[in-house]
Design an enzyme around this catalytic site. Structure first.
Site, short mmCIF file in Angstrom:
data_model
loop_
_atom_site.label_atom_id
_atom_site.label_comp_id
_atom_site.label_asym_id
_atom_site.label_seq_id
_atom_site.Cartn_x
_atom_site.Cartn_y
_atom_site.Cartn_z
N LEU A 45 0.59 -0.79 -0.42
CA LEU A 45 0.12 0.04 0.01
C LEU A 45 0.92 1.44 0.21
O LEU A 45 1.66 1.04 0.84
CB LEU A 45 -0.78 -0.13 1.85
CG LEU A 45 -2.06 -0.69 1.26
CD1 LEU A 45 -2.79 -0.73 2.94
CD2 LEU A 45 -3.17 -0.02 0.12
N ASP A 46 0.62 2.19 -0.80
CA ASP A 46 1.44 3.22 -0.98
C ASP A 46 1.08 4.16 0.67
O ASP A 46 0.34 3.78 1.32
CB ASP A 46 0.56 4.10 -1.50
CG ASP A 46 1.03 3.82 -3.30
OD1 ASP A 46 2.17 3.24 -3.29
OD2 ASP A 46 0.34 3.79 -4.18
N PRO A 47 2.63 5.06 0.66
CA PRO A 47 2.15 5.48 2.45
C PRO A 47 1.08 6.39 2.44
O PRO A 47 0.70 6.19 3.72
CB PRO A 47 3.45 6.54 2.21
CG PRO A 47 4.61 5.30 1.59
CD PRO A 47 3.67 4.86 0.05
N ALA A 49 -1.57 5.59 1.58
CA ALA A 49 -2.97 4.96 1.65
C ALA A 49 -3.56 3.94 3.01
O ALA A 49 -2.28 4.31 3.44
CB ALA A 49 -3.08 3.90 0.91
#
Length: 244
Positions: A45-47, A49
């Protein structure tokens, strides 16, 4: 020889990743809290998110391949009127709707969303971990280099409008592996003719695992026995672990 750190724990931690942490940073914090010797997660997951991050300990790391290939569900907030180079709120704005942009009409949005249900093609974003000649695409993007990327076919099983204000919309998306929600947001904005980017993202399901049973890092660290948060191997859905 240095002593191996951590205990040989086996199990799956359903972690609710907070905003601002990389998936690996969140995993390492959970691993330290559990004092586990071996850990891995099953999909980044992107930071920016939040949401469900499967942290597998010990022998449970054997489900990683199956979970990377599993269907996912997300709750995404789209911001209309601006497109960014990364497709999300962390990027630089590269296109804007006119200053007098009145917002999106709900009927138009619902019609456009219906076009994205089913089998669709996506061009992967430059800001992604996909590799070209052994180098992640995001490294080329940071150097100002744009490469041609062939489209990839993905499946959108469900795309549902949850809330709407004219300039923002929250949608629920169930999709196949390899789906980029940032690209979906961008493509929806282009189809509407007003541009859009992903403003927020929360993963709510990975395969058979749901956010409903997830624990936050703060809650995990506050537990008297954090290991109680682990799903034991015999609690995992049948057939998920490979035969030994």
């Amino acid at each position: 020889m240095a002593k191996r750190r951590g205990q040989p724990l086996d199990g799956v931690l359903l972690l609710d990743k907070p905003v601002g942490l990389s998936s690996n940073h969140a995993l390492q914090r959970a691993k330290r809290t559990l004092d586990a010797a071996k850990a891995g997660h099953t999909g980044t997951l992107d930071p920016f998110a939040t949401g469900l991050l499967l942290c597998c300990m010990g022998r449970a790391t054997k489900i990683s391949g199956a979970m990377l290939n599993a269907d996912k569900t997300y709750r995404a907030t789209l911001q209309f009127g601006e497109e960014t180079d990364s497709g999300d709120l962390t990027g630089n704005i590269v296109a804007r709707a006119p200053e007098d942009f009145p917002g999106v009409e709900e009927a138009n949005l619902r019609e456009v969303l219906s076009r994205f249900q089913g089998s669709i093609e996506q061009i992967p974003p430059m800001y992604s971990a996909l590799k070209r000649d052994g180098k992640p695409l995001y490294e080329y993007a940071r150097a100002g280099i744009e490469l041609e990327r062939p489209p990839r076919r993905v499946m959108i099983y469900r795309i549902e409008l949850l809330s709407f204000t004219g300039h923002q919309a929250e949608i629920d998306v169930a999709c196949s592996k390899g789906t980029y929600i940032r690209t979906l947001a961008q493509d929806i904005g282009r189809a509407l003719g007003c541009y859009a980017h992903l403003f927020a993202l929360r993963r709510t399901q990975v395969g058979p695992f749901s956010l409903d049973r997830a624990v936050t890092l703060d809650a995990l660290q506050a537990m008297t026995d954090p290991k109680a948060a682990l799903l034991a191997l015999n609690e995992l859905p049948a057939g998920l672990l490979p035969a030994t």
